[in-house]
Write a protein that holds these residues in place. Structure first.
Motif, PDB file in Angstrom:
ATOM      1  N   MET A 100       0.847  -1.191   0.000  1.00 15.08           N
ATOM      2  CA  MET A 100       0.000   0.000   0.000  1.00 15.08           C
ATOM      3  C   MET A 100       0.886   1.247   0.000  1.00 15.08           C
ATOM      4  O   MET A 100       1.937   1.277   0.649  1.00 15.08           O
ATOM      5  N   TYR A 101       0.453   2.259  -0.712  1.00 19.14           N
ATOM      6  CA  TYR A 101       1.197   3.520  -0.790  1.00 19.14           C
ATOM      7  C   TYR A 101       0.356   4.654  -0.202  1.00 19.14           C
ATOM      8  O   TYR A 101      -0.872   4.630  -0.275  1.00 19.14           O
ATOM      9  N   CYS A 102       1.023   5.651   0.371  1.00 16.52           N
ATOM     10  CA  CYS A 102       0.342   6.875   0.801  1.00 16.52           C
ATOM     11  C   CYS A 102       0.939   8.037   0.023  1.00 16.52           C
ATOM     12  O   CYS A 102       2.124   8.361   0.185  1.00 16.52           O
ATOM     13  N   ILE A 103       0.139   8.628  -0.857  1.00 15.85           N
ATOM     14  CA  ILE A 103       0.598   9.765  -1.657  1.00 15.85           C
ATOM     15  C   ILE A 103       0.367  11.024  -0.832  1.00 15.85           C
ATOM     16  O   ILE A 103      -0.766  11.309  -0.426  1.00 15.85           O
ATOM     17  N   LEU A 104       1.429  11.762  -0.615  1.00 16.91           N
ATOM     18  CA  LEU A 104       1.411  12.846   0.366  1.00 16.91           C
ATOM     19  C   LEU A 104       1.774  14.188  -0.270  1.00 16.91           C
ATOM     20  O   LEU A 104       2.641  14.258  -1.143  1.00 16.91           O
ATOM     21  N   ASP A 105       1.088  15.243   0.154  1.00 17.61           N
ATOM     22  CA  ASP A 105       1.543  16.598  -0.187  1.00 17.61           C
ATOM     23  C   ASP A 105       1.289  17.500   1.020  1.00 17.61           C
ATOM     24  O   ASP A 105       0.248  17.405   1.679  1.00 17.61           O
ATOM     25  N   LYS A 125      -4.461   7.250   0.295  1.00 12.37           N
ATOM     26  CA  LYS A 125      -3.977   5.874   0.420  1.00 12.37           C
ATOM     27  C   LYS A 125      -4.308   5.145  -0.875  1.00 12.37           C
ATOM     28  O   LYS A 125      -5.473   5.102  -1.296  1.00 12.37           O
ATOM     29  N   PHE A 126      -3.295   4.565  -1.510  1.00 10.32           N
ATOM     30  CA  PHE A 126      -3.398   4.083  -2.890  1.00 10.32           C
ATOM     31  C   PHE A 126      -2.877   2.656  -2.961  1.00 10.32           C
ATOM     32  O   PHE A 126      -1.763   2.372  -2.511  1.00 10.32           O
ATOM     33  N   ASP A 127      -3.698   1.751  -3.515  1.00 12.73           N
ATOM     34  CA  ASP A 127      -3.288   0.335  -3.564  1.00 12.73           C
ATOM     35  C   ASP A 127      -2.607  -0.054  -4.866  1.00 12.73           C
ATOM     36  O   ASP A 127      -2.407  -1.237  -5.153  1.00 12.73           O
ATOM     37  N   GLY A 128      -2.244   0.932  -5.655  1.00 11.69           N
ATOM     38  CA  GLY A 128      -1.611   0.662  -6.952  1.00 11.69           C
ATOM     39  C   GLY A 128      -2.579   0.763  -8.098  1.00 11.69           C
ATOM     40  O   GLY A 128      -2.182   0.851  -9.255  1.00 11.69           O
ATOM     41  N   ALA A 143      -1.580  16.542  -4.324  1.00 11.82           N
ATOM     42  CA  ALA A 143      -1.502  15.118  -3.966  1.00 11.82           C
ATOM     43  C   ALA A 143      -2.258  14.255  -4.969  1.00 11.82           C
ATOM     44  O   ALA A 143      -1.807  13.163  -5.330  1.00 11.82           O
ATOM     45  N   MET A 144      -3.417  14.743  -5.459  1.00 12.43           N
ATOM     46  CA  MET A 144      -4.176  13.963  -6.446  1.00 12.43           C
ATOM     47  C   MET A 144      -3.415  13.887  -7.777  1.00 12.43           C
ATOM     48  O   MET A 144      -3.381  12.830  -8.421  1.00 12.43           O
ATOM     49  N   ALA A 145      -2.789  15.008  -8.187  1.00  9.34           N
ATOM     50  CA  ALA A 145      -1.987  14.996  -9.419  1.00  9.34           C
ATOM     51  C   ALA A 145      -0.810  14.030  -9.266  1.00  9.34           C
ATOM     52  O   ALA A 145      -0.462  13.294 -10.203  1.00  9.34           O
ATOM     53  N   THR A 146      -0.196  14.016  -8.072  1.00 14.58           N
ATOM     54  CA  THR A 146       0.927  13.096  -7.817  1.00 14.58           C
ATOM     55  C   THR A 146       0.449  11.650  -7.851  1.00 14.58           C
ATOM     56  O   THR A 146       1.149  10.759  -8.334  1.00 14.58           O
ATOM     57  N   THR A 147      -0.774  11.394  -7.363  1.00 11.51           N
ATOM     58  CA  THR A 147      -1.347  10.041  -7.399  1.00 11.51           C
ATOM     59  C   THR A 147      -1.501   9.565  -8.843  1.00 11.51           C
ATOM     60  O   THR A 147      -1.130   8.436  -9.187  1.00 11.51           O
ATOM     61  N   LYS A 148      -2.044  10.430  -9.701  1.00 11.80           N
ATOM     62  CA  LYS A 148      -2.228  10.071 -11.113  1.00 11.80           C
ATOM     63  C   LYS A 148      -0.881   9.874 -11.807  1.00 11.80           C
ATOM     64  O   LYS A 148      -0.712   8.985 -12.644  1.00 11.80           O
ATOM     65  N   VAL A 167       0.237 -12.885  -5.263  1.00  7.38           N
ATOM     66  CA  VAL A 167      -0.070 -12.576  -6.667  1.00  7.38           C
ATOM     67  C   VAL A 167      -0.456 -11.103  -6.755  1.00  7.38           C
ATOM     68  O   VAL A 167      -1.308 -10.639  -5.993  1.00  7.38           O
ATOM     69  N   THR A 168       0.190 -10.375  -7.648  1.00 10.78           N
ATOM     70  CA  THR A 168      -0.202  -9.001  -7.927  1.00 10.78           C
ATOM     71  C   THR A 168      -0.750  -8.959  -9.351  1.00 10.78           C
ATOM     72  O   THR A 168      -0.590  -9.919 -10.113  1.00 10.78           O
ATOM     73  N   TYR A 169      -1.379  -7.864  -9.708  1.00  6.54           N
ATOM     74  CA  TYR A 169      -1.983  -7.806 -11.036  1.00  6.54           C
ATOM     75  C   TYR A 169      -2.105  -6.373 -11.517  1.00  6.54           C
ATOM     76  O   TYR A 169      -2.012  -5.421 -10.728  1.00  6.54           O
ATOM     77  N   GLU A 170      -2.287  -6.223 -12.820  1.00  6.64           N
ATOM     78  CA  GLU A 170      -2.581  -4.928 -13.440  1.00  6.64           C
ATOM     79  C   GLU A 170      -3.758  -5.139 -14.380  1.00  6.64           C
ATOM     80  O   GLU A 170      -3.684  -5.972 -15.280  1.00  6.64           O
ATOM     81  N   GLU A 171      -4.810  -4.397 -14.167  1.00 10.29           N
ATOM     82  CA  GLU A 171      -5.932  -4.449 -15.104  1.00 10.29           C
ATOM     83  C   GLU A 171      -5.547  -3.686 -16.369  1.00 10.29           C
ATOM     84  O   GLU A 171      -4.855  -2.670 -16.306  1.00 10.29           O
ATOM     85  N   THR A 172      -6.006  -4.181 -17.522  1.00 10.19           N
ATOM     86  CA  THR A 172      -5.732  -3.489 -18.787  1.00 10.19           C
ATOM     87  C   THR A 172      -7.011  -3.129 -19.539  1.00 10.19           C
ATOM     88  O   THR A 172      -6.989  -2.248 -20.397  1.00 10.19           O
TER      89      THR A 172
END
Length: 453
Positions: free
Chosen positions: A1-6, A26-29, A150-155, A243-248
């Protein structure tokens, strides 16, 4: 888990700044799962230039909570997370300083999107957040306010995760997760996977990638690995830790990512797929009468192929469709070899055009039409397909016949402006496999839209 901070501050002497606003996503990828946004009373005046830059003034902060009042919430949301920020050393230093004033030693692993951008999106004229997201076509609101930045950094971070085809960020994160505890049961792993199209990554207890695959239903495919009785399935069941994944969204992008990332990361259980899986190729050869014959043969790198296939049967199935669509004679494709089906006898049962008196020149135009429509040699085009959400689309860029990569976009100008498209593009290698995958999907897919430019 990541926390994108500003963090926005009062400005002033080094290590004497106070926090005026904080935003944490808080961002799960893949998506934001929690957030905390608050003004903070720094109990010291804000520097005039900061007021002008952020629009936050002393009057706005009089009734805002002081840092000690929000400290517990900050610890809760960032617990066991990697802190991600644009110029992370600044935000992390400010946060640690504030906690130190409360007598608490705040520590976390950090990732800096400035440094990641320099590595994964090189040669940008500027890596300031505002200029970088503008170049990437990322929408931004409330610049120089914590929530907007912070939202721009998340994207931006989401895009950087996609561009990291060597999976360095992902592997480091998995290794950190592994240090925390025991391996989950196979059923627990499957339970958290989506029934969506994408790529999945199977990791062992050391965090290393042991298998990469693609599926239109990730959950179902992983369940097949975990219940399979083949030698490979049993080895995966013994070694899997997570197992990790990326939706496409797009099956085409899933196929292209799988092909490229297997070659780059070389997982131990993808040994067979490290080399080209397309063993049969379609060639055009002129016979003694001057007619172009389409022939399925074992792939030969010394000859120029039109397209290729994983099996002989797949190639034959494609040829049946090609003869019908382009009015080609099945005798001249090698599908039928008996005398009664030879085109010279004008047999009506032939599914292709029984060419009889058609001249070689006229017949060969039909073959060239097929080759042109199934080859993107020297062409410039963008292939538009589904995205990962209803509002998103995917784009694949082919420039002068070379596959350049793919991107996801929300806004039309991101794909119609070629410079922005190139900036948000996840660069990929042009090779025989990628070319064949694209050709095959252009022939089969009902959702692909081709835009030439």
């Amino acid at each position: 888990m990541y926390c994108i901070l500003d963090i926005e501050t009062t400005g002033g002497q080094f290590n004497e700044e106070g926090i005026t606003e904080i935003a944490i996503y808080k961002f799960d990828g893949r998506e934001v799962v929690d957030q905390f946004i608050s003004l903070v009373n720094p109990e010291i005046p804000i520097q005039p230039f900061v007021v002008k830059l952020t629009g936050i003034n002393n009057a706005m902060l009089r009734s805002a909570p002081k840092f000690f009042e929000v400290a517990k919430r900050i610890i809760e949301i960032t617990s066991d997370c990697v802190i991600v920020a644009h110029n992370a050393s600044f935000d992390y230093r400010i946060l640690r300083t504030e906690f130190k004033r409360l007598g608490y030693d705040f520590q976390a692993k950090t990732l800096c999107t400035v440094e990641l951008s320099k590595k994964l999106i090189p040669e940008q004229p500027s890596y300031s957040l505002g200029k970088l997201v503008r170049a990437l076509g990322i929408p931004m609101t409330d610049r120089h306010r914590a929530s907007g930045d912070a939202m721009a950094t998340t994207k931006l971070f989401k895009m950087l995760l996609e561009k990291d085809i060597e999976k360095q960020i992902l592997n480091d994160f998995i290794k950190q997760e592994i240090q925390k505890g025991i391996a989950p049961k196979l059923l627990d792993i499957v339970a958290h996977l989506p029934s969506k199209t994408g790529i999945y990554y199977i990791h062992n207890e050391k965090g290393n990638l042991i298998y990469i695959g693609k599926s239109r239903n990730i959950k179902k495919r992983i369940n097949q690995h975990f219940t399979g009785t083949s030698t490979k399935s049993k080895k995966i069941q013994r070694e899997v830790f997570t197992v990790t994944y990326e939706e496409t969204g797009s099956e085409l992008i899933a196929l292209l990512k799988e092909s490229e990332e297997i070659k780059i990361n070389k997982p131990i259980f993808n040994r067979a797929q490290r080399k080209s899986i397309f063993e049969w190729a379609l060639y055009a050869e002129k016979d003694t009468n001057g007619y172009l014959n389409l022939r399925l043969q074992k792939a030969d790198g010394r000859k120029k192929e039109i397209t290729s296939f994983t099996t002989l049967q797949e190639g034959k199935n494609a040829l049946f469709r090609i003869t019908a669509q382009h009015q080609l004679c099945q005798k001249l494709t090698g599908l039928y070899q008996t005398k009664s089906e030879c085109f010279q006898y004008k047999i009506k049962e032939c599914d292709g055009a029984c060419i009889g008196n058609v001249s070689p020149e006229e017949y060969n135009l039909r073959v060239h039409d097929f080759i042109t429509k199934n080859s993107f040699e020297k062409q410039n085009m963008v292939l538009i397909d589904r995205g990962r959400t209803i509002n998103e689309r995917s784009a694949i860029l082919i420039e002068n016949g070379i596959y350049k990569g793919y991107a996801f976009y929300d806004l039309n100008y991101q794909v119609t402006n070629i410079d922005i498209l190139k900036n948000i593009l996840i660069p990929m290698q042009h090779n025989r496999d990628a070319k064949t995958i694209i050709q095959s999907q252009i022939r089969k897919s009902k959702t692909l839209k081709v835009i030439s430019f």
